[in-house]
Design a protein around this motif. Structure first.
Motif, PDB file in Angstrom:
ATOM      1  N   LYS A 155     127.592 -33.676  -4.292  1.00  0.00           N
ATOM      2  CA  LYS A 155     126.287 -33.473  -3.670  1.00  0.00           C
ATOM      3  C   LYS A 155     125.573 -32.330  -4.376  1.00  0.00           C
ATOM      4  CE  LYS A 155     126.746 -36.426  -0.245  1.00  0.00           C
ATOM      5  NZ  LYS A 155     125.869 -37.571  -0.091  1.00  0.00           N
ATOM      6  N   LYS A 156     124.246 -32.404  -4.335  1.00  0.00           N
ATOM      7  CA  LYS A 156     123.481 -31.334  -4.986  1.00  0.00           C
ATOM      8  C   LYS A 156     123.495 -30.045  -4.166  1.00  0.00           C
ATOM      9  CE  LYS A 156     120.219 -34.455  -7.233  1.00  0.00           C
ATOM     10  NZ  LYS A 156     118.920 -35.119  -7.004  1.00  0.00           N
ATOM     11  N   GLY A 157     123.583 -30.187  -2.879  1.00  0.00           N
ATOM     12  CA  GLY A 157     123.567 -29.009  -2.013  1.00  0.00           C
ATOM     13  C   GLY A 157     123.256 -29.444  -0.595  1.00  0.00           C
ATOM     14  N   THR A 158     123.377 -28.501   0.349  1.00  0.00           N
ATOM     15  CA  THR A 158     123.159 -28.851   1.748  1.00  0.00           C
ATOM     16  C   THR A 158     121.778 -28.404   2.219  1.00  0.00           C
ATOM     17  OG1 THR A 158     125.504 -28.631   2.162  1.00  0.00           O
ATOM     18  CG2 THR A 158     124.082 -28.611   4.082  1.00  0.00           C
ATOM     19  N   VAL A 159     121.111 -29.280   2.938  1.00  0.00           N
ATOM     20  CA  VAL A 159     119.818 -28.946   3.539  1.00  0.00           C
ATOM     21  C   VAL A 159     119.947 -29.138   5.046  1.00  0.00           C
ATOM     22  CG1 VAL A 159     117.358 -29.494   3.625  1.00  0.00           C
ATOM     23  CG2 VAL A 159     118.636 -29.834   1.497  1.00  0.00           C
ATOM     24  N   ILE A 160     119.503 -28.126   5.800  1.00  0.00           N
ATOM     25  CA  ILE A 160     119.473 -28.281   7.256  1.00  0.00           C
ATOM     26  C   ILE A 160     118.117 -28.834   7.665  1.00  0.00           C
ATOM     27  CG2 ILE A 160     119.303 -26.964   9.419  1.00  0.00           C
ATOM     28  CD1 ILE A 160     121.543 -25.212   8.463  1.00  0.00           C
ATOM     29  N   PRO A 216     120.875 -23.233   1.213  1.00  0.00           N
ATOM     30  CA  PRO A 216     119.726 -22.696   0.491  1.00  0.00           C
ATOM     31  C   PRO A 216     118.379 -23.094   1.098  1.00  0.00           C
ATOM     32  CG  PRO A 216     120.667 -24.557  -0.706  1.00  0.00           C
ATOM     33  CD  PRO A 216     121.532 -24.343   0.500  1.00  0.00           C
ATOM     34  N   LEU A 217     118.370 -24.193   1.893  1.00  0.00           N
ATOM     35  CA  LEU A 217     117.069 -24.722   2.321  1.00  0.00           C
ATOM     36  C   LEU A 217     117.142 -25.264   3.746  1.00  0.00           C
ATOM     37  CD1 LEU A 217     114.157 -25.656   1.610  1.00  0.00           C
ATOM     38  CD2 LEU A 217     115.157 -27.709   0.581  1.00  0.00           C
ATOM     39  N   VAL A 218     116.099 -24.918   4.512  1.00  0.00           N
ATOM     40  CA  VAL A 218     115.981 -25.431   5.876  1.00  0.00           C
ATOM     41  C   VAL A 218     114.638 -26.139   5.997  1.00  0.00           C
ATOM     42  CG1 VAL A 218     115.704 -24.797   8.308  1.00  0.00           C
ATOM     43  CG2 VAL A 218     117.466 -23.686   6.941  1.00  0.00           C
ATOM     44  N   GLY A 219     114.641 -27.337   6.558  1.00  0.00           N
ATOM     45  CA  GLY A 219     113.400 -28.061   6.806  1.00  0.00           C
ATOM     46  C   GLY A 219     113.150 -28.165   8.304  1.00  0.00           C
ATOM     47  N   LEU A 220     111.941 -27.793   8.729  1.00  0.00           N
ATOM     48  CA  LEU A 220     111.614 -27.819  10.158  1.00  0.00           C
ATOM     49  C   LEU A 220     110.423 -28.740  10.397  1.00  0.00           C
ATOM     50  CD1 LEU A 220     111.726 -23.970  10.880  1.00  0.00           C
ATOM     51  CD2 LEU A 220     113.553 -25.644  11.280  1.00  0.00           C
ATOM     52  N   LYS A 253     118.069 -13.007   9.653  1.00  0.00           N
ATOM     53  CA  LYS A 253     119.512 -13.229   9.554  1.00  0.00           C
ATOM     54  C   LYS A 253     119.940 -13.958   8.282  1.00  0.00           C
ATOM     55  CE  LYS A 253     120.783 -11.476  13.528  1.00  0.00           C
ATOM     56  NZ  LYS A 253     120.526 -12.149  14.793  1.00  0.00           N
ATOM     57  N   ALA A 254     119.030 -14.710   7.690  1.00  0.00           N
ATOM     58  CA  ALA A 254     119.394 -15.493   6.501  1.00  0.00           C
ATOM     59  C   ALA A 254     118.275 -15.380   5.468  1.00  0.00           C
ATOM     60  CB  ALA A 254     119.633 -16.957   6.877  1.00  0.00           C
ATOM     61  N   PRO A 255     118.098 -14.172   4.915  1.00  0.00           N
ATOM     62  CA  PRO A 255     116.929 -13.930   4.061  1.00  0.00           C
ATOM     63  C   PRO A 255     116.893 -14.783   2.793  1.00  0.00           C
ATOM     64  CG  PRO A 255     118.438 -12.048   4.046  1.00  0.00           C
ATOM     65  CD  PRO A 255     118.922 -12.970   5.106  1.00  0.00           C
ATOM     66  N   TRP A 256     118.035 -15.353   2.398  1.00  0.00           N
ATOM     67  CA  TRP A 256     118.060 -16.160   1.179  1.00  0.00           C
ATOM     68  C   TRP A 256     117.461 -17.554   1.362  1.00  0.00           C
ATOM     69  CZ3 TRP A 256     122.152 -15.056   4.358  1.00  0.00           C
ATOM     70  CH2 TRP A 256     122.721 -16.163   5.008  1.00  0.00           C
ATOM     71  N   VAL A 257     117.322 -17.952   2.624  1.00  0.00           N
ATOM     72  CA  VAL A 257     116.946 -19.332   2.906  1.00  0.00           C
ATOM     73  C   VAL A 257     115.468 -19.595   2.620  1.00  0.00           C
ATOM     74  CG1 VAL A 257     116.521 -20.922   4.835  1.00  0.00           C
ATOM     75  CG2 VAL A 257     118.725 -19.811   4.608  1.00  0.00           C
ATOM     76  N   LYS A 258     115.204 -20.713   1.962  1.00  0.00           N
ATOM     77  CA  LYS A 258     113.825 -21.173   1.822  1.00  0.00           C
ATOM     78  C   LYS A 258     113.525 -22.108   2.997  1.00  0.00           C
ATOM     79  CE  LYS A 258     112.779 -19.449  -2.279  1.00  0.00           C
ATOM     80  NZ  LYS A 258     111.786 -18.367  -2.377  1.00  0.00           N
ATOM     81  N   VAL A 259     112.302 -22.034   3.491  1.00  0.00           N
ATOM     82  CA  VAL A 259     111.951 -22.867   4.640  1.00  0.00           C
ATOM     83  C   VAL A 259     110.781 -23.783   4.294  1.00  0.00           C
ATOM     84  CG1 VAL A 259     111.266 -22.892   7.062  1.00  0.00           C
ATOM     85  CG2 VAL A 259     112.659 -21.003   6.192  1.00  0.00           C
ATOM     86  N   TYR A 319     110.326 -30.513  -3.266  1.00  0.00           N
ATOM     87  CA  TYR A 319     110.570 -29.096  -3.027  1.00  0.00           C
ATOM     88  C   TYR A 319     112.072 -28.789  -3.086  1.00  0.00           C
ATOM     89  CZ  TYR A 319     110.287 -24.424  -1.096  1.00  0.00           C
ATOM     90  OH  TYR A 319     110.390 -23.068  -0.924  1.00  0.00           O
ATOM     91  N   ALA A 320     112.858 -29.682  -2.502  1.00  0.00           N
ATOM     92  CA  ALA A 320     114.316 -29.489  -2.544  1.00  0.00           C
ATOM     93  C   ALA A 320     114.787 -29.456  -3.995  1.00  0.00           C
ATOM     94  CB  ALA A 320     115.030 -30.607  -1.776  1.00  0.00           C
ATOM     95  N   GLU A 321     114.261 -30.351  -4.803  1.00  0.00           N
ATOM     96  CA  GLU A 321     114.640 -30.369  -6.215  1.00  0.00           C
ATOM     97  C   GLU A 321     114.289 -29.040  -6.862  1.00  0.00           C
ATOM     98  OE1 GLU A 321     116.485 -33.705  -6.258  1.00  0.00           O
ATOM     99  OE2 GLU A 321     115.620 -33.719  -8.267  1.00  0.00           O
TER     100      GLU A 321
END
Lengths: 827, 214
Positions: free
Chosen positions: A699-704, A753-757, A778-784, A814-816
């Protein structure tokens, strides 16, 4: 005299409407009627007394809407005080009149339960528990849950009443003229569930006048084994000069109610628009009538939220496929909490003709109670079949029974003392039909006689718990015939014996019989027919097996269960002669029933049927969104090429092509998704192959992904999920109405690395903003990234998001850029 | 079947659908026609214009310039609610789990069906009122423009919409069943301009779903 004694010999009368009488005395539109319990107690006492004087037996407290949602803690009125005053007012009237009982009235919460709305079942239960406790403390004589338009909410109310009081509990539902609840349930499903929960009376109120209720009352009387209640409105309403008037008068109301009483209804009263005059007329006509309690109907019934399944002469098919035994892909799905896979197993069985689905999610190392609860919730939110809760973990069994929306089938209890002591109390508490295995401490008897003796012991012990024989299905057990040549005959004899000796109902897991033999379907189907001939009521089997379904349809046609062979002809009449080869499974054949959802993609214009394959590569199939064709193509390709090669050189380019078309506005959302689904189906084939060889796709990575707190519209989020998965992202879908804390916790724990809302409404954007603020802390590295109907580029910026995504492709892009390109930069 | 509106909700903006999408749209309409349990309810209330600029609708008070303009010469309002029932939600939820492409089409078809249904009831009301010499203003829903959603609880309570048609609210004031509409319809003794309705009256002019004038 106690109510439950009195009801054995004469009609019992309820009171009538409350709202219109309060309005006539000055209650304003929009004012909460329950506040008058405290503000105008004399008015309430007067109304109750008028009803008692008119001859009613049961006065209902003015607490229809009295719950914590309408009277929050710290508000102007205290909920407990309101309920206490309501009971006191009714009690004062009863004392003055010298007769009557006080019913604690509980209406719907005003919110819909999940998955329809945003109220948790447990929360609904708590709301009712609070009312029950306050009402009991104040001295109510019985509890009446009424105007329930959702069976699930009625379950919460009745369960709360039964578990927190020892008072008699009545429950009445609001049906429409077709006999359906607003949430779609029918009369039989509601009766099955309520009786299972142990109500002392059940019936119908509100919504209709007595004329329209007659048919529904008749239906209830036919099946109910407890007293039946009918409390109609004063007729059908219409508006006249701004006032509500009804189409019949007191005289007509009384006349129709008398007919309803004569049909055998035990408790009669009124609802909206009825007055003491209506009740007086009703009582005058019915006062002298004698009655007896209804007879035990002896029907073995389980139910889902929409309908019931009756186990009688017509055999019932219980799909066995939701079970990890011997299935590595299913085990993987359990480990991955892959509910979608489990759901698909359920849908396929439903498409093939299952009436009930067995649910077994036991696997060493997983939290079975949690998994069972999640699975049952997921299944009952999508599939309307009753479920059979199949587990030896008692915690899992109870969790599932509690949140189950209907009357479940339970698998199983057996003749061991320990088993009966553990399982019977649950069956008594939540209602259900229980599968009883004819084995005990000394194992499985070799003889039918031995098994029948155990069955008898099970019946007797169940009776001590108040569980009736109708709610027990005796499992005659079958052992593989390859190790015991008399095994099948013993089983058949046991089936026969259960009918003859106890008049009982039977069930059998049919597939065991052929264990260890080649071409198991051949033996299974014959054994199934033999068991049906012995009167087997329900079979746990694989409905996807066409051989088994043929046995089923033939048996029904031959045993006078399929009038004019209609079902048989429906199913097999259109098949070409060569389509009926033995041993073929429905999945491969072209049976109409086999073409539920899954066959969609094959019917497209360019697709043609599966049989006529023209030259079309995998990437073409994906571009055109042809799911089945794509699966066939990928199977062919896998013979020659590596999985990764196929993914990179066939599938990804096709997806890119469609994605670009969507961005340019030449292709549209349905096409984008059909392509995604075709690709996903092809991925499934590859995944199966890899599971066999032990490879796995990187997998390329996890997205919430999550739809924020307060928002229950998650279609956009789900679209994004489908596409991200296509592009090899691991998606952690937290669902809808998700608390900010939960999103933050998962983001931190998994270091994503990434959260989608997503949010649909202006009213829920604030919780999106709150989620972002907390993520930053709490998770400053996360892109939203954010999306949703009301959002704009600018709006997204003001709430602090990194990226506004106007559609699903924008989120993939954007995820890419965030994940893939970062990875490249890191290298 | 209202193909034009279904396509608009799917974002087609005048483009023609391919055959596969078209057959999916037809399939969704068929399933919805079978499943939806349509219900509508309305009740007339006297309309008051309060000194502080608020509107008094009988069972609730609210402030909205757009709505005030819409109701300028009205003496009464009809509070209106309609729904396709929870069964439409059930279908959408089912396909959201099983087949997303069908879920989005179902969602669009349901939106179009609901709008058609509202129009149908609205037209009946319009004719009934015209016989009495009264004229109806365009439907105006809470959430349109500056008409706040916060009136929804009282609005629905005033119609007894929970008990009579099963419309409930979530904590964030979304209606469940989701395919439900509430709207205010002005009643006036003056003929008015009725051309602008629903979609066109919304100030979000850049919305990608906005209806184009024919």
């Amino acid at each position: 005299m106690k109510l439950l004694d009195e009801i054995k010999r004469r009609k019992i009368f309820c009171d009538g409407g409350m709202g219109s009488l309060l309005q006539a005395r000055g209650l304003k539109a929009g004012e909460l009627p329950e506040t008058w319990n405290l503000l105008r107690p004399e008015v309430l006492r007067e109304i109750h007394e008028e009803y008692l004087m008119a001859g009613c037996d049961i006065v209902t407290t003015n607490t229809f809407g009295a719950n914590r949602l309408k009277f929050p803690a710290g508000g102007e009125f205290d909920l407990k005080e309101i309920i206490k005053a309501a009971v006191n007012n009714a009690r004062a009237a009863v004392n003055r009149a010298g007769h009557g009982w006080v019913a604690l009235d509980m209406g719907p919460t005003g919110k819909l339960l999940k998955p329809l709305g945003d109220l948790d079942f447990d929360h609904a239960y708590e709301l009712y528990r609070e009312v029950v406790e306050a009402g009991c403390e104040a001295g109510a004589d019985l509890i009446l849950a009424e105007t329930m338009s959702d069976g699930y909410e009625a379950k919460a109310a009745v369960l709360a009443a039964r578990e927190n009081s020892s008072l008699p509990v009545f429950a009445t539902m609001i049906f429409d003229e077709k006999g359906k609840l607003l949430t779609g349930g029918d009369v039989e499903s509601a009766v099955a569930m309520l009786e299972g929960l142990g109500v002392h009376g059940l019936g119908i109120n509100c919504g209709l006048g007595p004329v329209q209720m007659k048919g529904i009352a008749a239906q209830i009387l036919k099946i109910a084994s407890v007293p039946v209640i009918v409390n109609p409105n004063a007729g059908l309403p219409r508006s006249e000069g701004g006032k509500t008037v009804y189409d019949i008068d007191e005289e007509q109301f009384g006349a129709v109610m008398e007919e309803i009483g004569d049909m055998g209804v035990h408790v009669l009263g009124g609802c909206c628009g009825t007055t003491p005059e209506h009740i007086r007329e009703l009582v005058r006509r019915c006062r002298e009538k004698v009655q007896t309690l209804p007879e035990e109907k002896n029907r073995t019934v389980v139910s889902s939220y929409t309908h019931a399944v009756v186990m009688d002469r017509d055999p019932v098919i219980i799909g066995e496929r939701i079970n990890p035994t011997g299935k590595s892909r299913f085990k993987q799905a359990l480990k991955d909490h892959d509910l979608e896979y489990i759901l698909q197993e359920g849908v396929t069985q439903q498409d093939h003709g299952a009436h009930i689905l067995d649910v077994n999610v036991g696997l060493p190392g997983i939290d079975e109670p949690q998994m069972m609860e999640d699975t049952v919730k997921e299944l009952q939110s999508v599939i309307d079949l009753p479920l059979q809760i199949d587990t030896s973990d008692l915690k899992a069994m109870e969790r599932a029974m509690r949140i189950y929306n209907g009357k479940p089938l339970i698998n199983s209890v057996n003749g061991k003392k320990e088993s009966m002591e553990a399982v019977f109390p649950l069956v008594k508490r939540y209602g259900g039909v229980v599968v009883a295995l004819t084995l005990d401490e000394s194992g499985i008897p070799d003889t039918a006689q031995g098994r029948l003796d155990i069955a008898e012991r099970i019946y007797n012990t169940a009776a001590q718990y108040g569980i009736k024989p109708k709610d027990i299905l005796i499992d005659a057990l079958c052992l593989t015939v390859s190790s015991d040549s008399k095994g099948a005959l013993t089983t058949l004899k046991t089936l026969q014996g259960v009918k003859e000796r106890f008049g009982g109902k039977t069930i059998l897991g049919v597939s065991n019989i052929s264990f260890g033999l080649p071409q198991r379907e051949i033996i299974n189907a014959s054994f199934f027919t033999m068991a049906l001939a012995q009167g087997l009521n329900a079979a746990i089997m694989n409905p996807n097996s066409e051989a088994m379904m043929r046995a089923y349809y033939s048996f029904r046609a031959l045993a006078d269960l399929d009038r004019q062979c209609g079902d048989y002809i429906d199913r097999y009449g259109k098949l070409p002669a060569e389509g009926v080869g033995l041993g073929s499974t429905a999945e491969k054949s072209s049976l109409p029933q086999a073409q539920g959802l899954s066959a969609q993609g094959a019917k497209g214009p360019a697709g043609g049927s599966l049989g006529v394959r023209t030259a079309m590569g995998l990437s073409d199939c994906i571009r055109r969104g042809l799911k089945e064709r794509a699966q066939e193509e990928v199977k062919d390709l896998l013979k020659e090429r590596e999985a990764l090669d196929i993914i990179n050189h066939e599938m990804i380019p096709a997806l890119d092509y469609v994605g670009k078309g969507f961005e340019k506005g030449t292709l549209f959302l349905p096409q984008l998704l059909m392509s995604a689904e075709a690709a996903k189906a092809a991925f499934e084939v590859i995944k199966d192959r890899m599971a066999g060889t032990g490879e796995s796709q990187k997998k390329k990575g996890t997205v919430i992904l999550a739809t924020v707190k307060g928002d229950i519209h998650d279609i956009g989020k789900n679209i994004v999920k489908v596409l991200l998965e296509n592009y090899s992202y691991e998606v952690l879908d937290l669902g809808k109405d998700v608390l900010p804390e939960k999103i933050v916790r998962e983001a931190v724990e998994r270091h994503v690395p990434l959260v989608g809302l997503s949010a649909l409404m202006t009213t829920t954007v604030p919780s999106m903003e709150e989620t972002i603020i907390r993520l930053r802390q709490k998770a400053p590295w996360v892109k939203v990234m954010v999306g949703g109907a009301v959002l704009t580029e600018e709006y997204a910026k003001t709430i602090g998001a990194d990226q506004y995504c106007k559609d699903a492709m924008a989120s993939v892009n954007y995820a890419e850029s965030v994940i893939v390109q970062k990875e490249r930069a890191d290298r | 079947m209202n193909l034009r509106e279904t396509l608009r909700y799917l974002g087609y903006r005048g483009h023609k659908p391919d055959e596969q999408t078209l057959s999916l749209i037809e399939e969704c309409w068929r399933e919805l026609e079978g499943a939806a349990v349509k219900k509508a309810l309305y009740r007339e209330f006297p309309l008051g214009f309060l000194d502080d600029g608020r509107l008094d609708m009988g069972c609730f008070k609210t402030k909205s310039q757009a709505l005030s303009k819409n109701l300028a010469d009205c003496g009464h309002v009809l509070l209106f609610a309609a729904t396709l029932g929870i069964q439409a939600d059930n279908l959408i939820r089912r396909y959201t789990r099983l087949k997303m492409s069908k879920a989005v089409v179902m969602q669009a078809a349901a939106a179009a069906m609901l709008e058609d249904y509202c129009d149908e009831i609205n037209e009946e009301l319009k004719q009934a009122y015209e016989k009495k010499g009264l004229y109806l203003r365009p439907r105006f829903s809470p959430g349109y423009g500056d008409f706040p959603l916060e009136c929804q609880p009282e609005f629905l309570r005033g119609l007894e919409a929970g008990k009579r048609m099963g419309i409930t609210l979530t904590d964030s004031l979304l209606m469940v069943p989701s395919k439900s509409v509430t709207a205010v319809i002005g009643v006036s003794s003056q003929k008015g301009d009725c051309r602008v309705k629903g979609c066109e009256s919304c100030p979000q002019k850049e919305c990608q779903y906005r209806r184009k004038a024919i």
